[in-house]
Design an enzyme around this catalytic site. Sequence first.
Site, PDB file in Angstrom:
ATOM      1  N   GLU A  59      -8.486  -4.378   3.598  1.00  0.00           N
ATOM      2  CA  GLU A  59      -9.904  -3.614   3.050  1.00  0.00           C
ATOM      3  C   GLU A  59     -11.045  -4.828   2.989  1.00  0.00           C
ATOM      4  OE1 GLU A  59      -8.587   0.732   1.818  1.00  0.00           O
ATOM      5  OE2 GLU A  59      -9.385  -0.624   0.072  1.00  0.00           O
ATOM      6  N   GLY A  89      -0.010   3.533   8.121  1.00  0.00           N
ATOM      7  CA  GLY A  89       0.629   2.825   9.469  1.00  0.00           C
ATOM      8  C   GLY A  89       0.263   1.330   9.257  1.00  0.00           C
ATOM      9  N   GLY A 125      -4.181   2.129  -5.654  1.00  0.00           N
ATOM     10  CA  GLY A 125      -4.048   3.503  -6.303  1.00  0.00           C
ATOM     11  C   GLY A 125      -3.121   3.553  -7.276  1.00  0.00           C
ATOM     12  N   GLU A 126      -1.875   2.667  -7.182  1.00  0.00           N
ATOM     13  CA  GLU A 126      -0.965   2.931  -8.403  1.00  0.00           C
ATOM     14  C   GLU A 126      -1.463   2.531  -9.680  1.00  0.00           C
ATOM     15  OE1 GLU A 126       2.040  -0.853  -8.178  1.00  0.00           O
ATOM     16  OE2 GLU A 126       2.030   0.541  -6.360  1.00  0.00           O
ATOM     17  N   ASP A 127      -2.377   1.648  -9.493  1.00  0.00           N
ATOM     18  CA  ASP A 127      -3.215   0.968 -10.684  1.00  0.00           C
ATOM     19  C   ASP A 127      -4.132   1.758 -11.550  1.00  0.00           C
ATOM     20  OD1 ASP A 127      -1.385  -1.331 -10.377  1.00  0.00           O
ATOM     21  OD2 ASP A 127      -3.187  -2.539  -9.958  1.00  0.00           O
ATOM     22  N   THR A 128      -5.102   2.423 -10.436  1.00  0.00           N
ATOM     23  CA  THR A 128      -6.326   2.913 -11.361  1.00  0.00           C
ATOM     24  C   THR A 128      -6.643   4.251 -10.789  1.00  0.00           C
ATOM     25  OG1 THR A 128      -7.760   1.865  -9.596  1.00  0.00           O
ATOM     26  CG2 THR A 128      -7.130   0.720 -11.798  1.00  0.00           C
ATOM     27  N   ARG A 129      -5.884   4.873  -9.965  1.00  0.00           N
ATOM     28  CA  ARG A 129      -6.449   6.040  -8.830  1.00  0.00           C
ATOM     29  C   ARG A 129      -6.563   7.208  -9.908  1.00  0.00           C
ATOM     30  NH1 ARG A 129      -6.294   7.801  -3.826  1.00  0.00           N
ATOM     31  NH2 ARG A 129      -4.884   6.213  -3.247  1.00  0.00           N
TER      32      ARG A 129
END
Length: 252
Positions: free
Chosen positions: A91, A57, A25-29
């Site tokens: 994932e 969690g 997320g922090e790279d490409t969201r």
Amino acid sequence: MSSTSSSMGSSPNQARFNVFLSFRGEDTRHSFTDHLYTALKRAAIHTFRDNDEIKRGQDLEPEIVKAIENSRASIVVLSENYAKSRWCLEELSLILQQRRKCNHFVLPVFYKVDPSDVRNHRQSFAIEIETKEGTDRSNWTDVNVNRWKSALKEVANLTGMVASGSETEFIAKIVDTIDYELDLKLISTPAHLTGMEARAEEINSWLKDEHCNTNVLAICGMGGIGKTTLAQYIYNLNKHNFESSCFLEEVG
């Protein structure tokens, strides 16, 4: 990169999603992945994207696990900080497990990273064991790190796509690849069609003529000669060349 993923994932009748998007997320969201997700949606490719930016969690959320298991394919956006996230690595491990278990198609996208760094665990992909207690890093055990390293090597050895040139054109190629691999023809046609190529040749030529001022084509003739089948055939053959498409029957 050597090849390898089968082109068919979960049965189209069973899968809830065509594609699962795995990304950091922090790279490409809010940039590349957002643009890719929009392009997939525009192409009618049903895609799961996790929008939860809150720290998760200890385990992958059930929703994420179900989304991966119920998708026919995954696009793994490997960016600079992907391997720094345990969630992303978990994932990836599950995605590759699905690939081995049920021919889930996996497309690695190397976004501003070198595939060889992913494969050989260099630069930001040089993940290490962490023994500190009381933090998320305590999960970076010998067993987990070796499992994640194997996953990174495996995904880097698949046939993937390396970001370069125009981002818009690159994203279009990703969408075309997914569309082709999953064979997302929205219109079913009779099996073993014969003589269609010859009948479609002139229409295909018309569709490709950018200088033609005619925007509507009518296929006329008596009932039962295959007008609708020809229109379906033309649609399936050419829909990849358009940003969006729709086939409407029995209008009027």
